[in-house]
Scaffold this motif. Structure first.
Motif, short mmCIF file in Angstrom:
data_model
loop_
_atom_site.label_atom_id
_atom_site.label_comp_id
_atom_site.label_asym_id
_atom_site.label_seq_id
_atom_site.Cartn_x
_atom_site.Cartn_y
_atom_site.Cartn_z
N GLY A 111 -31.64 3.76 1.29
CA GLY A 111 -30.66 4.13 -0.27
C GLY A 111 -29.94 5.59 -0.35
N SER A 112 -28.87 5.60 -1.43
CA SER A 112 -28.48 6.21 -1.29
C SER A 112 -29.35 8.49 -1.28
N ASP A 113 -30.11 7.83 -1.72
CA ASP A 113 -31.40 8.91 -2.11
C ASP A 113 -31.83 9.25 -0.50
N GLY A 114 -32.00 8.64 0.61
CA GLY A 114 -32.74 8.71 2.06
C GLY A 114 -33.57 7.90 2.03
N LYS A 115 -33.96 7.19 0.62
CA LYS A 115 -35.45 6.39 0.16
C LYS A 115 -35.46 5.02 0.79
N LYS A 117 -35.23 1.10 1.11
CA LYS A 117 -35.39 -0.02 0.02
C LYS A 117 -35.30 -0.96 0.20
#
Length: 307
Positions: A111-115, A117
Motif C-alpha cells: 500500500g501507499s503506507d508501505g505495508k 495489504k
C-alpha cells in the motif's frame, strides 16, 4: 437430468417483518431450550479463482464431487436453478463481469503506507443452519426466503445441503450490490440475520429462536464453521489459536454474563408479581433455568390480582 441446465425461477414466499413479541419469545426460547438458528459468515473470496472454487464446493461439483454422488443444484437471486459444470461456468462468468467486476486472481500488494495489504473481499460465504430433527423442506424454504430478504440487492447463489445431521444452506453473495453499494456486515447485522431466519422458520410452523450465546448463558464457544470446513477439506488452519478463548475475551464474557444474570433476575422478579398467571409461570421457569446454570434467584412472593 443429464447435462447442465438453467431452469426457471422457483416461487419464493414474501418475506415479512418481525413481530413486537420478539423479546418475550426469546425469553420463552431460553427457558424452553428451543432450537437455536445458526447464521454464520464462514469466509469469502477476493477473486474468481477462490469464489469459483467455493461455488463448486457448495454445489459438490468439480474436484468436490464424490464418486457415485450427484452434484447439487444452485439457486440464484432471480430464482434460477443452476446445475452442472457448464451452467456453473456461465454463472461464474456473469459474476465476474456483471456489476462490479471481480478479478480472475488477486494477490497481496504494497500500500501507499508501505505495508502489505490483502485484496478486498468480493464475495461473502454465509451458512444458515438448524439442528437435526427439523423438517428439511421447511428449512430449505425458510433459508431461501431469508436470503431473498437479506440480499435482495445482491447477486447470490444458495445451495441446500443434506449430507450432515443439521439442515443447512450455503449462500455465496457478491459484496457489491446491484446499486453499487458495498455491504459491510457487523456483529449487529449478523444478529438481525439470525432473527430474520428464525422468523421465517416460525412462519412455517417451526419453533426456533435467535438468542445470543451470552443470553443463553452458554459459556464455552464452539469451533467455528470456517475451521470445520477447512478441516473437512484436509486443510490445517494456520491460526488455530484465534479460535481459542483469549484472556480479554474471557474477561469480557464474564462481565457480559453478570449483566445477563442481573437482567434475568429483574425480569423474573417483575414476572413473579404479575397478575397474569402465564407471566408468573414464566418467572418460575426462568428461575429453574438460572438454577441449572448455577445461579440462584429468590423471587418476591406472588401477589393476588386486584378485583
Amino acid at each position: 437430468m443429464i447435462g447442465s441446465v438453467i431452469e426457471g425461477p422457483k416461487a419464493t414466499p414474501k418475506a415479512s417483518g418481525l413481530t413486537p413479541k420478539a423479546v418475550r419469545d426469546n425469553l420463552v426460547g431460553v427457558v424452553r431450550n428451543l432450537p437455536q438458528v445458526v447464521v454464520k459468515i464462514t469466509g469469502g473470496g477476493s477473486d474468481m479463482k477462490r469464489i469459483g472454487s467455493h461455488i463448486d464446493y457448495i454445489a459438490r461439483g468439480g474436484k468436490y464431487k464424490k464418486k457415485g454422488e450427484e452434484e447439487l443444484e444452485l439457486e440464484t437471486e432471480e430464482g434460477l436453478v443452476v446445475r452442472g459444470k457448464e451452467a456453473r461456468a456461465m454463472l461464474k462468468e456473469q459474476w465476474q463481469i456483471a456489476g462490479a467486476p471481480i478479478p480472475p486472481e488477486a494477490h497481496e500488494f504494497i500500500g501507499s503506507d508501505g505495508k502489505v495489504k490483502k485484496p478486498r473481499r468480493e464475495a461473502l460465504n454465509v451458512i444458515l443452519s438448524m439442528p437435526a430433527g427439523v423438517d428439511r423442506e421447511k428449512v430449505k424454504a425458510a433459508a431461501r426466503a431469508t436470503a431473498k430478504e437479506l440480499f435482495s440487492n445482491h447477486q447470490y447463489v444458495i445451495a441446500h445441503h443434506s449430507d450432515t445431521d443439521s439442515q443447512h444452506a450455503h449462500v455465496a453473495v457478491k459484496m457489491v450490490g446491484l446499486d453499487g453499494q458495498r455491504m459491510n456486515p457487523r456483529k449487529a447485522d449478523l444478529e438481525q440475520w439470525r432473527i430474520a431466519f428464525a422468523k421465517q422458520l416460525n412462519d412455517r410452523g417451526i419453533e426456533a429462536v435467535a438468542t445470543r450465546r451470552r443470553t443463553r448463558l452458554q459459556r464455552p464457544k464452539g469451533e467455528s464453521q470456517a475451521m470445520r470446513q477447512m478441516k473437512d477439506r484436509g486443510i490445517t488452519p494456520d491460526r488455530v489459536k484465534t479460535a481459542e478463548a483469549q484472556p480479554k475475551a474471557v474477561e469480557r464474557a464474564q462481565e457480559n454474563e453478570k449483566k445477563v444474570v442481573n437482567a434475568y433476575t429483574h425480569m423474573a422478579q417483575a414476572l413473579a408479581v404479575s397478575p397474569d398467571q402465564s407471566d408468573r409461570a414464566l418467572a418460575r421457569d426462568l428461575q429453574r433455568t438460572m438454577q441449572n446454570h448455577g445461579v440462584a434467584i429468590k423471587l418476591t412472593p406472588t401477589i393476588k390480582p386486584r378485583l
